[in-house]
Design a protein around this motif. Structure first.
Motif, mmCIF file in Angstrom:
data_model
loop_
_atom_site.group_PDB
_atom_site.id
_atom_site.type_symbol
_atom_site.label_atom_id
_atom_site.label_comp_id
_atom_site.label_asym_id
_atom_site.label_seq_id
_atom_site.Cartn_x
_atom_site.Cartn_y
_atom_site.Cartn_z
ATOM 1 N N GLN A 139 -17.015 3.021 -2.822
ATOM 2 C CA GLN A 139 -15.971 2.354 -3.575
ATOM 3 C C GLN A 139 -15.717 0.969 -2.966
ATOM 4 O O GLN A 139 -16.192 0.651 -1.879
ATOM 5 C CB GLN A 139 -14.680 3.183 -3.533
ATOM 6 N N PHE A 140 -14.942 0.143 -3.660
ATOM 7 C CA PHE A 140 -14.517 -1.115 -3.069
ATOM 8 C C PHE A 140 -13.493 -0.813 -1.981
ATOM 9 O O PHE A 140 -12.714 0.138 -2.083
ATOM 10 C CB PHE A 140 -13.910 -2.041 -4.132
ATOM 11 N N ASN A 141 -13.513 -1.636 -0.942
ATOM 12 C CA ASN A 141 -12.557 -1.433 0.132
ATOM 13 C C ASN A 141 -11.136 -1.609 -0.370
ATOM 14 O O ASN A 141 -10.835 -2.501 -1.161
ATOM 15 C CB ASN A 141 -12.819 -2.447 1.267
ATOM 16 N N ARG A 142 -10.270 -0.742 0.098
ATOM 17 C CA ARG A 142 -8.848 -0.893 -0.156
ATOM 18 C C ARG A 142 -8.129 -0.551 1.142
ATOM 19 O O ARG A 142 -8.709 0.003 2.069
ATOM 20 C CB ARG A 142 -8.389 0.013 -1.304
ATOM 21 N N PHE A 143 -6.869 -0.915 1.208
ATOM 22 C CA PHE A 143 -6.136 -0.783 2.464
ATOM 23 C C PHE A 143 -4.901 0.090 2.298
ATOM 24 O O PHE A 143 -4.234 0.060 1.265
ATOM 25 C CB PHE A 143 -5.737 -2.166 2.982
ATOM 26 N N GLU A 144 -4.654 0.857 3.347
ATOM 27 C CA GLU A 144 -3.480 1.719 3.407
ATOM 28 C C GLU A 144 -2.547 1.237 4.503
ATOM 29 O O GLU A 144 -2.989 0.733 5.534
ATOM 30 C CB GLU A 144 -3.888 3.168 3.702
ATOM 31 N N LEU A 145 -1.265 1.406 4.267
ATOM 32 C CA LEU A 145 -0.245 1.096 5.267
ATOM 33 C C LEU A 145 0.208 2.399 5.900
ATOM 34 O O LEU A 145 0.540 3.357 5.200
ATOM 35 C CB LEU A 145 0.943 0.390 4.612
ATOM 36 N N VAL A 146 0.189 2.437 7.221
ATOM 37 C CA VAL A 146 0.654 3.606 7.972
ATOM 38 C C VAL A 146 1.871 3.189 8.780
ATOM 39 O O VAL A 146 1.836 2.192 9.504
ATOM 40 C CB VAL A 146 -0.439 4.129 8.924
ATOM 41 N N VAL A 147 2.959 3.936 8.647
ATOM 42 C CA VAL A 147 4.158 3.682 9.448
ATOM 43 C C VAL A 147 4.537 4.950 10.202
ATOM 44 O O VAL A 147 4.204 6.062 9.775
ATOM 45 C CB VAL A 147 5.349 3.204 8.580
ATOM 46 N N PHE A 155 3.647 8.222 7.946
ATOM 47 C CA PHE A 155 3.625 8.204 6.489
ATOM 48 C C PHE A 155 2.616 7.149 6.048
ATOM 49 O O PHE A 155 2.513 6.080 6.659
ATOM 50 C CB PHE A 155 5.013 7.873 5.938
ATOM 51 N N THR A 156 1.878 7.464 4.980
ATOM 52 C CA THR A 156 0.795 6.587 4.534
ATOM 53 C C THR A 156 0.916 6.333 3.038
ATOM 54 O O THR A 156 1.168 7.254 2.257
ATOM 55 C CB THR A 156 -0.580 7.221 4.826
ATOM 56 N N GLU A 157 0.733 5.073 2.657
ATOM 57 C CA GLU A 157 0.695 4.701 1.248
ATOM 58 C C GLU A 157 -0.369 3.621 1.057
ATOM 59 O O GLU A 157 -0.582 2.796 1.940
ATOM 60 C CB GLU A 157 2.050 4.139 0.785
ATOM 61 N N GLU A 158 -1.028 3.650 -0.112
ATOM 62 C CA GLU A 158 -1.958 2.574 -0.418
ATOM 63 C C GLU A 158 -1.177 1.286 -0.639
ATOM 64 O O GLU A 158 -0.118 1.283 -1.273
ATOM 65 C CB GLU A 158 -2.777 2.922 -1.666
ATOM 66 N N LEU A 159 -1.700 0.187 -0.110
ATOM 67 C CA LEU A 159 -0.979 -1.078 -0.160
ATOM 68 C C LEU A 159 -1.206 -1.804 -1.482
ATOM 69 O O LEU A 159 -2.361 -2.060 -1.860
ATOM 70 C CB LEU A 159 -1.445 -1.981 0.982
ATOM 71 N N PRO A 160 -0.142 -2.196 -2.171
ATOM 72 C CA PRO A 160 -0.298 -3.112 -3.302
ATOM 73 C C PRO A 160 -0.828 -4.451 -2.798
ATOM 74 O O PRO A 160 -0.624 -4.817 -1.628
ATOM 75 C CB PRO A 160 1.128 -3.259 -3.847
ATOM 76 N N LEU A 161 -1.505 -5.193 -3.650
ATOM 77 C CA LEU A 161 -2.160 -6.432 -3.231
ATOM 78 C C LEU A 161 -1.185 -7.424 -2.597
ATOM 79 O O LEU A 161 -1.471 -7.991 -1.531
ATOM 80 C CB LEU A 161 -2.851 -7.083 -4.425
ATOM 81 N N GLU A 162 -0.045 -7.639 -3.224
ATOM 82 C CA GLU A 162 0.888 -8.648 -2.699
ATOM 83 C C GLU A 162 1.386 -8.279 -1.304
ATOM 84 O O GLU A 162 1.452 -9.130 -0.411
ATOM 85 C CB GLU A 162 2.081 -8.811 -3.643
ATOM 86 N N ALA A 163 1.719 -7.017 -1.103
ATOM 87 C CA ALA A 163 2.193 -6.583 0.218
ATOM 88 C C ALA A 163 1.083 -6.700 1.247
ATOM 89 O O ALA A 163 1.315 -7.153 2.386
ATOM 90 C CB ALA A 163 2.704 -5.149 0.147
ATOM 91 N N TYR A 164 -0.139 -6.313 0.871
ATOM 92 C CA TYR A 164 -1.274 -6.422 1.794
ATOM 93 C C TYR A 164 -1.497 -7.869 2.211
ATOM 94 O O TYR A 164 -1.621 -8.176 3.404
ATOM 95 C CB TYR A 164 -2.536 -5.865 1.138
ATOM 96 N N LEU A 165 -1.555 -8.765 1.236
ATOM 97 C CA LEU A 165 -1.806 -10.175 1.556
ATOM 98 C C LEU A 165 -0.708 -10.758 2.439
ATOM 99 O O LEU A 165 -0.981 -11.545 3.348
ATOM 100 C CB LEU A 165 -1.928 -10.985 0.264
#
Length: 325
Positions: A139-147, A155-165
């Protein structure tokens, strides 16, 4: 970490050290006309080996080290940096850059982006990191945020583009501020700034443009990470650094480089990069690093995509000079 090289990556380490040292002396004296080297020491293997090579090339008296921690840095990194300084016999200073980053809005912007995903996130007591996923599954790379909260629950969620950037842009402040400090000392000493990317980082774009990607000399950009580890004892790097697990040392949660960007441990990634550069098949890669042919194909595709998408990081500013109007 193991310093044993895969047979396909084997080199004459002593000869290579001398070749790099000679190149550095010639580059400093004839091309750059600089008196010595400035290097930021992160406590990791790449900056440690680069510092060791500087000492081999021009001696410890003309190497100036910097330790530039901030609030998310591991205390182990600074400790290893000090040990390296003592081992190599070079002058070095420590400067914490947290207040400067705070004044620039680094932490505020990052924390606001995190809270857009996790509203309950508390910057003063929670920890965070980003990790990559998808590439090894075709798949294309995507990023997750872990807190992580103060009790250790993650807790883990996939990052929306704006938050990731925004998170990446904010954390890039760290590398760019450090580079400004390096060049301040380089200017006042008439020294050259050393870059520390290894071959994987350089080729795959794992650096910050005008941050750690900026330098006057990059002595290990042609070396695979495995080769850097194998070279370390020969240039005076302490055992504590040789045995340390590679991390980004950028986020408050511990984060491996494979977890953030490469997707495979460095020893496997080195062989995958070698296969890509030598145009070897997915089947051969699969046998060399004990993965399935399908997964090997995904790895080679991921390498190609990273090289293509990060190519602009290597470019100087585009302009219209020497072109017809």
């Amino acid at each position: 970490m193991s310093s044993k090289l895969h047979p396909n990556l084997a080199i004459d380490l002593d000869a290579e050290i001398e070749r790099i040292a000679q190149w550095m002396r010639q580059s400093l004296g004839r091309q750059l006309r600089k008196r010595g080297c400035v290097i930021a020491m992160s406590g990791g293997i790449d900056s440690a080996v680069t510092a060791g090579l500087c000492v081999k090339a021009i001696g410890p008296d003309r190497v100036f080290g910097l330790m530039l921690p901030e609030q998310d840095s591991s205390s182990n990194s600074t400790q290893r940096g000090k040990e390296l300084m003592r081992s190599l016999g070079i002058q070095a200073i420590e400067q914490n850059i947290s207040e400067s980053l705070s004044a620039l809005g680094c932490y505020k912007a990052r924390d606001a982006a995190i809270q857009s995903v996790f509203p309950t996130y508390k910057p003063d007591s929670w920890k965070n990191k980003i990790r990559i996923t998808g590439g090894l599954q075709g798949q294309f790379n995507r990023f997750e945020l872990v807190v992580e909260d103060p009790k250790g629950a993650q807790f883990t969620e996939e990052l929306p583009l704006e938050a990731y950037l925004t998170i990446v842009a904010a954390t890039n402040y760290k590398q760019r501020l450090r580079k400004s400090i390096e060049y301040f000392h380089a200017d006042r000493l008439n020294y050259a700034v050393m870059g520390t990317p290894n071959r994987l980082e350089y080729k795959l774009g794992f650096f910050v443009k005008n941050g750690d990607g900026s330098a006057d000399l990059k002595p290990i950009a042609h070396l695979y990470k495995s080769q850097v580890y194998a070279m370390a004892p020969k240039v005076g790097v302490p055992e504590s650094i040789c045995n340390a697990t590679p991390t980004t040392d950028t986020y408050s949660l511990e984060q491996g480089q494979d977890e953030f960007y490469f997707a495979l441990p460095y020893a496997q990634m080195d062989v995958a990069m070698w296969c890509y550069e030598k145009q070897r098949s997915a089947n051969e890669l699969a046998k060399l690093i004990s993965i399935s042919p399908e997964q090997a194909e995904f790895v080679l595709t991921d390498i190609r995509r990273k090289i293509e998408t990060t190519a602009p990081l290597h470019w100087a500013g585009l302009h219209l000079l020497n072109t017809e109007s």
